[in-house]
Design an enzyme around this catalytic site. Structure first.
Site, PDB file in Angstrom:
ATOM      1  N   ARG A  54       1.244  -0.976   0.003  1.00 54.95           N
ATOM      2  CA  ARG A  54       0.040  -0.015   0.087  1.00 54.95           C
ATOM      3  C   ARG A  54       0.913   0.993  -0.261  1.00 54.95           C
ATOM      4  O   ARG A  54       0.624   1.977  -0.964  1.00 54.95           O
ATOM      5  CB  ARG A  54      -0.463   0.069   1.567  1.00 54.95           C
ATOM      6  CG  ARG A  54      -2.159   1.240   1.017  1.00 54.95           C
ATOM      7  CD  ARG A  54      -2.965   0.722   2.114  1.00 54.95           C
ATOM      8  NE  ARG A  54      -2.608   1.291   3.226  1.00 54.95           N
ATOM      9  CZ  ARG A  54      -3.034   1.236   4.393  1.00 54.95           C
ATOM     10  NH1 ARG A  54      -4.469   0.408   4.169  1.00 54.95           N
ATOM     11  NH2 ARG A  54      -2.477   0.839   5.668  1.00 54.95           N
ATOM     12  N   LYS A 150      -2.500   7.041   0.842  1.00 54.76           N
ATOM     13  CA  LYS A 150      -2.492   7.228   2.534  1.00 54.76           C
ATOM     14  C   LYS A 150      -1.662   8.514   2.548  1.00 54.76           C
ATOM     15  O   LYS A 150      -0.128   7.946   2.517  1.00 54.76           O
ATOM     16  CB  LYS A 150      -1.125   5.811   3.226  1.00 54.76           C
ATOM     17  CG  LYS A 150      -1.568   6.057   4.515  1.00 54.76           C
ATOM     18  CD  LYS A 150      -2.516   4.896   5.094  1.00 54.76           C
ATOM     19  CE  LYS A 150      -2.118   5.123   6.914  1.00 54.76           C
ATOM     20  NZ  LYS A 150      -3.213   5.394   7.648  1.00 54.76           N
ATOM     21  N   GLU A 183     -16.077   6.462   5.772  1.00 60.65           N
ATOM     22  CA  GLU A 183     -15.238   5.375   6.975  1.00 60.65           C
ATOM     23  C   GLU A 183     -14.999   6.525   7.960  1.00 60.65           C
ATOM     24  O   GLU A 183     -15.661   8.172   8.065  1.00 60.65           O
ATOM     25  CB  GLU A 183     -13.829   5.451   6.127  1.00 60.65           C
ATOM     26  CG  GLU A 183     -13.095   6.677   5.776  1.00 60.65           C
ATOM     27  CD  GLU A 183     -12.147   6.480   5.262  1.00 60.65           C
ATOM     28  OE1 GLU A 183     -11.396   5.117   5.348  1.00 60.65           O
ATOM     29  OE2 GLU A 183     -11.267   6.887   4.759  1.00 60.65           O
TER      30      GLU A 183
HETATM   31  N1  PMP Z   1      -9.116   4.670   7.348  1.00 53.96           N
HETATM   32  C1  PMP Z   1      -8.306   6.011   7.132  1.00 53.96           C
HETATM   33  C2  PMP Z   1      -8.518   7.012   7.195  1.00 53.96           C
HETATM   34  C3  PMP Z   1      -6.591   5.093   8.205  1.00 53.96           C
HETATM   35  O1  PMP Z   1      -6.440   6.676   8.867  1.00 53.96           O
HETATM   36  C4  PMP Z   1      -6.665   3.993   8.411  1.00 53.96           C
HETATM   37  C5  PMP Z   1      -5.353   3.977   9.064  1.00 53.96           C
HETATM   38  N2  PMP Z   1      -4.102   3.988   8.244  1.00 53.96           N
HETATM   39  C6  PMP Z   1      -8.181   3.427   8.183  1.00 53.96           C
HETATM   40  C7  PMP Z   1      -8.922   3.583   7.715  1.00 53.96           C
HETATM   41  C8  PMP Z   1      -7.511   2.260   8.664  1.00 53.96           C
HETATM   42  O2  PMP Z   1      -6.445   1.554   7.905  1.00 53.96           O
HETATM   43  P1  PMP Z   1      -5.385   0.191   8.319  1.00 53.96           P
HETATM   44  O3  PMP Z   1      -6.594  -0.719   8.915  1.00 53.96           O
HETATM   45  O4  PMP Z   1      -4.668  -0.567   7.104  1.00 53.96           O
HETATM   46  O5  PMP Z   1      -4.516   0.767   9.792  1.00 53.96           O
END
Ligand code: PMP
Length: 291
Positions: A54, A150, A183
């Site tokens: 990612r 990200k 989210e």
């Molecule tokens: N959405 C956002 C906006 C985030 O910052 C995160 C944290 N990385 C997640 C979802 C969850 O992703 P992950 O399970 O890969 O940490």
């Protein structure tokens, strides 16, 4: 005094108190960069390759050439954990555009900056049945700044989290530009209705969470149906159960949204199964200290 953590900056390790980067780094000046948050459990890094994939995808999307190979960065992450003698840790990997002039052009930044911080971080919302609001701040349009990247530019999420703070709740649920649920500010959202687990699809404008992916797989292994589909705040309010997933948060029950109780207001049975199953797989990652 306990030993100070060592932070990796561009190939060298410096004590936490001396870990600094230039004010001319475009990561600071413009939020120009990408990052990952990764956890290790019992000496094993959870889904390290998925996080690295990612990170490289985020970097590619913003034309940022990570100055280390995939293998070299992978090893640097493991080495940072080893140097700090960590087993249960949270790792923050940042790749910024690097030092440049005050103008925003990335062309002035010849060398990206790579930082790896390994520290302990207690689970966000630990022991909390999360209460949330639906934020009025919408998630960035994928056509403006795709949430799949990200990036270091988290102001969109910070603004929504501020709304949660002002409302005196734990978290904010962000809608996308269409008005369906996207989210949380740093986590993905799931709801459960009539035994079916639902989470917004990639097209909802979300970060494709590593924990989200693990939870979908776990539910399917348990024979619990999972669908990726768009839903509205109405469906969250009227769900039987809801929960949030993320590396920092892990899996946490969401029991109230906009002052409306979800289900019976406590952690639900399917959420409980998934939390317990997650505990059994989280130590199965990449060993930090090979035997
Ligand atoms: N959405 C956002 C906006 C985030 O910052 C995160 C944290 N990385 C997640 C979802 C969850 O992703 P992950 O399970 O890969 O940490």
């Amino acid at each position: 005094m306990s030993q100070e953590y060592q932070v990796y900056i561009d190939g060298t390790y410096v004590p936490k108190s001396e870990a600094k980067i230039s004010v001319f780094d475009h990561g600071l000046l413009y939020g120009d960069g990408v990052f990952e948050g990764i956890r290790s459990y019992g000496g094993a890094v959870f889904r390290l390759d998925q996080h690295l994939t990612r990170l490289f995808a985020s970097a590619k999307s913003i034309d940022l050439q990570i100055p280390l190979s995939y293998e070299a960065l992978r090893e640097a992450i493991l080495e940072t954990l080893r140097i700090n003698q960590l087993r249960d840790a949270y790792v923050r990997v940042l790749v910024t555009r690097g030092i440049g002039t005050l103008g925003l052009t990335p062309a002035s930044c010849p060398v990206p900056t790579v930082v790896i911080i390994a520290d302990y971080l207690k689970p966000l919302f630990e022991g909390v049945n999360v209460r949330a609001i639906v934020a009025s701040t919408r998630r960035n349009a994928a056509t403006a700044l795709n949430p799949m990247i990200k990036s270091l530019n988290y102001l969109n999420n910070v603004l929504a989290r501020l709304e949660a703070i002002h409302a005196e709740v734990d978290e904010a649920i962000m809608l996308n530009q269409n008005g369906t649920v996207a989210e949380g500010t740093g986590d993905n959202i799931f709801i459960v209705k009539d035994g079916v687990v639902m989470t917004p699809p990639p097209t909802a404008g979300i970060l494709l969470g590593v924990t989200r992916d693990a939870v979908i797989a776990l539910a399917r292994e348990e024979g619990i149906p999972v669908v990726e589909k768009d839903f509205t705040a109405h469906e969250v309010y009227n769900a039987d159960e809801a929960f949030l997933t993320g590396t920092a948060a892990e899996i946490v029950p969401l029991v109230e949204v906009d002052r409306k109780q979800i289900g019976d207001g406590d952690v639900g049975p399917i959420t409980t199964v998934l939390i317990n199953q997650f505990k059994t797989i989280r130590t199965t990652g990449t060993p930090i200290y090979p035997a």
